[in-house]
Write a protein that holds these residues in place. Structure first.
Motif, mmCIF file in Angstrom:
data_model
loop_
_atom_site.group_PDB
_atom_site.id
_atom_site.type_symbol
_atom_site.label_atom_id
_atom_site.label_comp_id
_atom_site.label_asym_id
_atom_site.label_seq_id
_atom_site.Cartn_x
_atom_site.Cartn_y
_atom_site.Cartn_z
ATOM 1 N N UNK A 1 36.653 44.731 45.051
ATOM 2 C CA UNK A 1 35.969 44.861 46.339
ATOM 3 C C UNK A 1 36.608 43.991 47.414
ATOM 4 N N UNK A 2 37.548 43.152 47.032
ATOM 5 C CA UNK A 2 38.155 42.236 47.988
ATOM 6 C C UNK A 2 37.296 41.012 48.233
ATOM 7 N N UNK A 3 36.215 40.864 47.471
ATOM 8 C CA UNK A 3 35.311 39.721 47.640
ATOM 9 C C UNK A 3 36.091 38.423 47.446
ATOM 10 N N UNK A 4 35.848 37.496 48.338
ATOM 11 C CA UNK A 4 36.516 36.205 48.253
ATOM 12 C C UNK A 4 37.833 36.155 49.019
ATOM 13 N N UNK A 5 38.234 37.269 49.609
ATOM 14 C CA UNK A 5 39.486 37.316 50.364
ATOM 15 C C UNK A 5 39.193 37.570 51.836
#
Length: 87
Positions: free
Chosen positions: A33-37
């Protein structure tokens, strides 16, 4: 190998942009999900997965290069944004 030289070029670009950390994955699916980026850069923005479509930092390498040339983080173009939303 072309991939290796491509990765080296991107590493140079990210270093010039002042990135603290960069992770490379082979496919958009691997980015989850691209979480943390803050940003998820795709070589082909048509390859955005459903999970990544909601991430506000999705863009491509061309956008990164133009941001470096301008010396600031440029907004994503309307064309690019609507392209992502239509997928």
């Amino acid at each position: 190998m072309q991939y290796d030289s491509h990765v080296l070029t991107l590493r140079s670009i990210f270093a010039a942009a002042g990135a603290d950390k960069v992770d490379f994955v082979l496919t958009p699916d691997a980015a989850s999900t691209g979480a943390g980026y803050d940003y998820v850069l795709l070589e082909d923005t048509h390859a955005v997965t459903d999970a990544l479509a909601e991430h506000e930092g999705i863009s491509n390498v061309e956008w990164l290069k133009q941001s470096l040339i301008a010396g600031e983080v440029l907004p994503r173009s309307e064309e690019h944004t609507s392209e992502l939303q239509s997928q």
